[in-house]
Design an enzyme around this catalytic site. Structure first.
Site, PDB file in Angstrom:
ATOM      1  CG  ASP A  60      20.581  23.923  32.459  1.00 28.88           C
ATOM      2  OD1 ASP A  60      21.777  23.576  32.397  1.00 28.88           O
ATOM      3  OD2 ASP A  60      20.196  24.858  33.168  1.00 28.88           O
TER       4      ASP A  60
ATOM      5  CD  GLN B  46      34.384  22.840  33.516  1.00 34.62           C
ATOM      6  OE1 GLN B  46      35.524  22.873  33.096  1.00 34.62           O
ATOM      7  NE2 GLN B  46      33.746  21.708  33.747  1.00 34.62           N
ATOM      8  N   GLY B  47      30.856  23.328  31.412  1.00 32.93           N
ATOM      9  CA  GLY B  47      29.450  23.125  31.733  1.00 32.93           C
ATOM     10  C   GLY B  47      29.305  22.120  32.849  1.00 32.93           C
ATOM     11  N   GLY B  48      28.059  21.823  33.160  1.00 31.06           N
ATOM     12  CA  GLY B  48      27.803  20.906  34.248  1.00 31.06           C
ATOM     13  C   GLY B  48      28.426  19.540  34.031  1.00 31.06           C
TER      14      GLY B  48
ATOM     15  CE  LYS C 102      28.433  18.732  27.542  1.00 29.15           C
ATOM     16  NZ  LYS C 102      26.994  18.566  27.533  1.00 29.15           N
TER      17      LYS C 102
ATOM     18  N   GLY D  38      31.020  18.781  31.800  1.00 30.54           N
ATOM     19  CA  GLY D  38      32.366  18.699  31.268  1.00 30.54           C
ATOM     20  C   GLY D  38      32.808  20.003  30.645  1.00 30.54           C
TER      21      GLY D  38
ATOM     22  CB  VAL E 104      33.049  23.398  25.615  1.00 30.02           C
ATOM     23  CG1 VAL E 104      32.850  23.443  24.105  1.00 30.02           C
ATOM     24  CG2 VAL E 104      31.792  22.897  26.299  1.00 30.02           C
TER      25      VAL E 104
END
Ligand SMILES: *[C@@H]1O[C@H](CO)[C@@H](O)[C@H](O)[C@H]1NC(C)=O
Ligand SMILES: *[C@@H]1O[C@H](CO)[C@@H](O)[C@H](O)[C@H]1NC(C)=O
Ligand SMILES: *[C@@H]1O[C@H](CO)[C@@H](O)[C@H](O)[C@H]1NC(C)=O
Ligand SMILES: *[C@@H]1O[C@H](CO)[C@@H](O)[C@H](O)[C@H]1NC(C)=O
Ligand SMILES: *[C@@H]1O[C@H](CO)[C@@H](O)[C@H](O)[C@H]1NC(C)=O
Ligand SMILES: *[C@@H]1O[C@H](CO)[C@@H](O)[C@H](O)[C@H]1NC(C)=O
Ligand SMILES: *[C@@H]1O[C@H](CO)[C@@H](O)[C@H](O)[C@H]1NC(C)=O
Ligand SMILES: *[C@@H]1O[C@H](CO)[C@@H](O)[C@H](O)[C@H]1NC(C)=O
Ligand SMILES: *[C@@H]1O[C@H](CO)[C@@H](O)[C@H](O)[C@H]1NC(C)=O
Length: 821
Positions: free
Chosen positions: A630, A513-515, A533, A517, A519
């Site tokens: 990032d 779970q990224g900023g 993603k 959305g 995966v």
């Protein structure tokens, strides 16, 4: 002689004198009204009796216009409790209450609090059914206090605060059923009261507060010659704040006309019947257009019937979601393009109250009203309270008077071409002069100024970019996506393929779970494993970011970068398809002390080199100059051979030519990895990536997160701790116990030395990634590092959730402790 015989006598007399079918305008305690009989007002305008609405056979007691060819009922007594035969009977009790009965069961009654002596009920020519004592003019009760769906001239819609009585009208359920339907219209007693049309408990349409001349929301309505509106807020002169009545009513300019305002299931309509007419004439209806639908444009946007698209962000605001906005889904509204000074640590900004003209003022739910404060004092009061978002005169008649201040989001604003009123809205302005005495950041004044100017330039181009997207309509956006994708020559997966590959995005397939959305792991029909993603629709990543990412990543090919295989654009969603990395992300190897995943030193050293090579490629070797912005352990993925690959370029920004520094109002990145000049000033460069790399390097050596606690030290983070033990000559203490055996001390020390060079406070002191590679790969002399930036632990940071440290444009950046020097 007993009272009973007296009554009987009276009844006998009345039966002799009065014919059984009443043609009277009143009844008294000795009389009654049964189905078939009616009362007719003295002037013959209104009639009271039993009726059946529409196709219904049920009987209701109501009042209607006497002379109209088409029966129009204006009031119903027993609207929720119909009589199902013709045996209904209306009587008046000696206590002064009307009773409606079917056989012996009570169907409806009034409740008067006042003392009755010789009560009578009378139907007046205004359409008002009143109960009063025979010799008095005060009413014990009146039907005008209990309106149904229609207001007549002279009726008051609103509040009688002395008796805590609300007069509100409610639509009929259907033309056959007068029981209360969905819509109602009433005055809501905010500090600055206003009328709403409600669909049950939802706000449906807002007329706006009375501004002394009209309802703020009806500024575009034409005057008419037949009736006048008025809004009255009677003040008890001794207690100014103690209003005893607040209401809306209308009066006839021409008494020969009939006017009624009726609420239906979808609108309120005002009808007029003029002399010699043959039908009711509709004069106005609310809501009139889609701009009158409550909050259609979301917060901080205004609706205009003459603009396309109808919703526009207020000046100084940008759509919250560019994509939704472009698709004409305005519900999320707009947000400030610069956050207010009170909660803006990124820029030196100052608040001002900007004037907007021709508006319907926003929803007054959260307002304060000061009727004796003038506009100047109002401005000062508003400026001095950070939660005050807007203010204006509460009464705009004459030169204007009174002060109303808004708190919280501003919603349901309209922009009129003519008319409307002024509103002063709090917005932030970047301070370009350093000499205004505010000193909010630790960066030197010169640097701040330069950053601010640079920022504004960049920002403007960003805004132009945004605006371009905003004005593009839906089809254009779709075309754009398609054209961009054609340019890329990138495989375009269809949604069906992606959905079945990921088992319909099942939770079991979710790997991160990224900023922007989630995966998911997937397997294509041919057996190839992929990582999908799924960009969250409400993430900050709009179409612009998406295209940026697709374009960038498609062009980048390096063995230390995760490869983009293709993408997929659904109707609502966007997906990126990457090569699948069997070993997941680096953080699970270096921070997870529980599982058996362990990397020995030689593997770690290889990973450090790989990440460095990937960064060199991004910074120097690729045709574009990419700043990752990032870089962190969770963004370094490991393939089946534990080769490191950098992932997630969603926030990267490309620069052409020799541009190596930029500034942004959107700080994206993760706390703990961000260079001080980026976190505080929004200034990023390849050197801010070097800083993140330095942090990552220390984490790989120590097996601890930068933000975690060190040896019970409450204030220092990993960088700070490393700096301290380095100064004390005990750098080997940093090495994680699990790798002490496998490590080559000289290599580790060299890595620690390089990492401290990377995290130095000033970007100009930090090496480039090319020299980092040289330093790591040779025995060359290294300079002594200077003090690092951001040595202190961010007190509030929680490591448990991977998202909590993420700072993206949607979150406020709060930095609770700044670097010590
Ligand atoms: C009731 O009304 C009738 C006619 O309107 C009148 O003659 C009679 O006296 C009234 N009765 C009382 C008790 O007032
Ligand atoms: C009429 O109404 C009464 C009570 O209001 C009820 O008991 C009765 O069943 C109703 N009759 C019909 C035919 O609906
Ligand atoms: C009402 O009264 C009539 C006659 O007085 C009677 O026939 C009828 O059944 C009654 N209806 C109800 C619902 O009580
Ligand atoms: C009232 O209306 C009638 C007919 O519509 C018109 O002749 C008359 O002039 C009006 N009176 C006023 C005061 O507007
Ligand atoms: C009122 O709300 C209901 C559902 O809550 C909806 O079905 C109906 O269409 C709404 N009425 C109007 C006039 O929007
Ligand atoms: C108002 O609502 C009623 C009932 O829903 C409908 O018949 C009428 O056409 C509407 N009037 C306008 C002006 O939309
Ligand atoms: C209405 O009709 C009457 C009689 O037909 C006529 O005398 C009067 O002038 C008319 N009023 C208007 C306003 O047309
Ligand atoms: C914010 O937006 C407004 C208009 O939307 C623009 O005039 C202003 O320059 C923007 N501010 C910055 C710092 O770019
Ligand atoms: C600002 O106004 C709000 C609303 O009246 C109030 O709750 C708050 O305490 C005020 N803040 C300051 C700093 O005066």
């Amino acid at each position: 002689m007993g009272i009973i015989s007296f009554m009987i006598m009276i009844m006998i007399i009345s039966y002799i004198i009065v014919p059984p079918i009443l043609a009277s305008n009143s009844i008294n305690v000795s009389e009654s009204l049964s189905d078939g009989e009616t009362l007719i007002s003295a002037g013959g305008k209104f009639e009271l009796g039993f009726f059946s609405p529409g196709n219904s056979v049920r009987r209701y007691l109501g009042i209607w216009y006497k002379q109209m060819p088409i029966q129009k009922v204006v009031w119903v007594a027993n609207r929720v409790n119909p009589i199902n035969n013709t045996l209904g009977i209306l009587t008046l009790t000696t206590s002064g209450n009307l009773m409606l009965r079917q056989n012996d069961s009570l169907v409806w009654s009034t409740t008067t609090q006042k003392q009755a002596q010789k009560p009578m009920a009378e139907l007046l020519d205004s359409g008002n059914l009143v109960i009063r004592n025979q010799d008095e003019t005060d009413y014990l009760w009146q039907s005008f206090d209990y309106p149904c769906d229609t207001i007549l001239p002279g009726m008051k819609l609103g509040w009688d605060l002395r008796n805590d009585l609300e007069r509100r009208i409610t639509s009929w359920k259907s033309p056959d059923d007068p029981s209360p339907g969905d819509l109602s219209w009433g005055l809501v007693l905010h500090n600055y009261p206003e009328f709403y049309l409600m669909n049950r408990t939802e706000k449906y349409c807002r007329l706006g507060p009375w501004n002394g001349l009209q309802f703020s929301g009806l500024s575009d309505r034409k005057q008419n010659s037949i009736y006048d509106f008025k809004y009255v807020a009677n003040n008890d002169l001794n207690y100014v704040s103690n209003k005893d009545e607040m209401f809306y009513s209308f009066t006839l300019k021409n008494s020969s006309a009939f006017v009624s305002a009726t609420i239906y299931q979808t609108n309120i309509s005002i009808y007029v019947w003029e002399e010699n007419n043959t039908n009711w004439l509709l004069t106005e209806s609310t809501p009139l257009n889609s701009c009158e639908s409550y909050g259609i444009c979301g917060p901080y946007a205004s609706c205009s019937t003459t603009k396309s698209p109808a919703c526009q962000c207020l000046r100084g605001f940008i759509p919250k979601s560019t994509q939704q906005w472009a698709l004409r889904d305005w519900s999320q509204g707009c947000v400030r393009n610069i956050s207010l000074s009170c909660n803006n640590q990124q820029m030196d900004v100052d608040d001002e109250l900007m004037k907007y003209v021709g508006l319907k003022v926003p929803d007054t739910t959260h307002t304060l009203l000061y009727e004796n404060v003038d506009l100047e004092l109002c401005r000062t009061m508003c400026l001095n309270n950070c939660s005050c978002t807007a203010f204006t005169n509460s009464d705009i008649s004459g030169k204007g008077s009174g002060c109303v201040m808004w708190f919280g989001d501003l919603i349901d604003i309209r922009q009129f071409d003519t008319g409307g009123q002024d509103l002063y809205i709090r917005i932030a302005r970047v301070v370009t002069e350093a000499s205004n005495g505010r000193n909010k950041s630790v960066i030197t004044i010169a640097a701040t100024t330069a950053a601010a100017i640079f920022g504004m330039l960049l920002f403007c181009s960003y805004i132009i970019y945004k605006v371009r997207w905003r004005i593009a309509d839906k089809s254009k956006i779709d075309d754009n996506i398609e054209r961009h994708l054609e340019d890329l020559d990138l495989p375009l997966f269809d949604l069906q393929t992606i959905t079945s590959a990921t088992n319909n995005f099942s939770l079991n397939n979710k790997i991160g779970q990224g900023g922007f959305g989630s995966v998911y792991k997937g397997k294509l029909a041919d057996g190839q494993e992929i990582a999908v993603k799924r960009l969250s629709t409400n993430s900050g990543q709009g179409i612009t970011e998406f295209l940026t990412e697709v374009k960038l990543i498609a062009k980048l090919q390096h063995r230390n970068l995760v490869k983009l295989l293709g993408c997929c654009v659904g109707r609502q969603e966007k997906f990126l398809v990457y090569e699948y990395m069997a070993n997941g992300s680096l953080d699970s190897f270096i921070f997870d002390k529980i599982t058996d995943k362990l990397l020995e030193w030689p593997q770690r050293f290889e990973i450090i080199f790989g990440v460095a090579r990937g960064l060199v490629y991004l910074h120097q070797d690729s045709r574009l100059r990419i700043i990752h912005r990032d870089l962190k352990a969770s963004n370094v993925l490991l393939d089946h051979k534990l080769n490191p690959k950098i992932s997630d370029f969603g926030m990267a920004r490309s620069f052409g030519g020799d541009q190596i520094e930029g500034n942004t109002h959107r700080v994206v990145g993760t706390y703990g990895y961000m260079a001080p000049e980026y976190a505080i000033g929004g200034q990023f460069s390849i050197k801010s990536d070097v800083f993140s790399f330095g942090v990552l390097l220390l984490e790989i050596i120590c097996g601890n997160k930068n933000s975690a606690l060190y040896h019970g030290n409450e204030t220092l983070n990993l960088v700070g701790y490393a700096w301290r033990v380095w100064k004390e000559g005990k750098a080997l203490e940093l090495i994680e116990s699990r790798i002490k055996e496998s490590c080559v001390v000289s290599e580790v020390l060299r890595c620690i030395h390089v990492s401290l060079l990377c995290v130095q406070q000033y970007p100009e002191d930090r090496p480039t990634m090319t020299s980092v590679i040289q330093m790591l790969g040779s025995d060359m002399e290294l300079v002594e590092p200077k003090a690092p930036g951001f040595c202190q632990r961010k007190v509030s940071s929680d490591e448990e959730s991977p998202n909590q440290n993420e700072i993206s444009s949607n979150d406020e950046l709060t930095i609770t402790s700044l670097n010590g020097r």
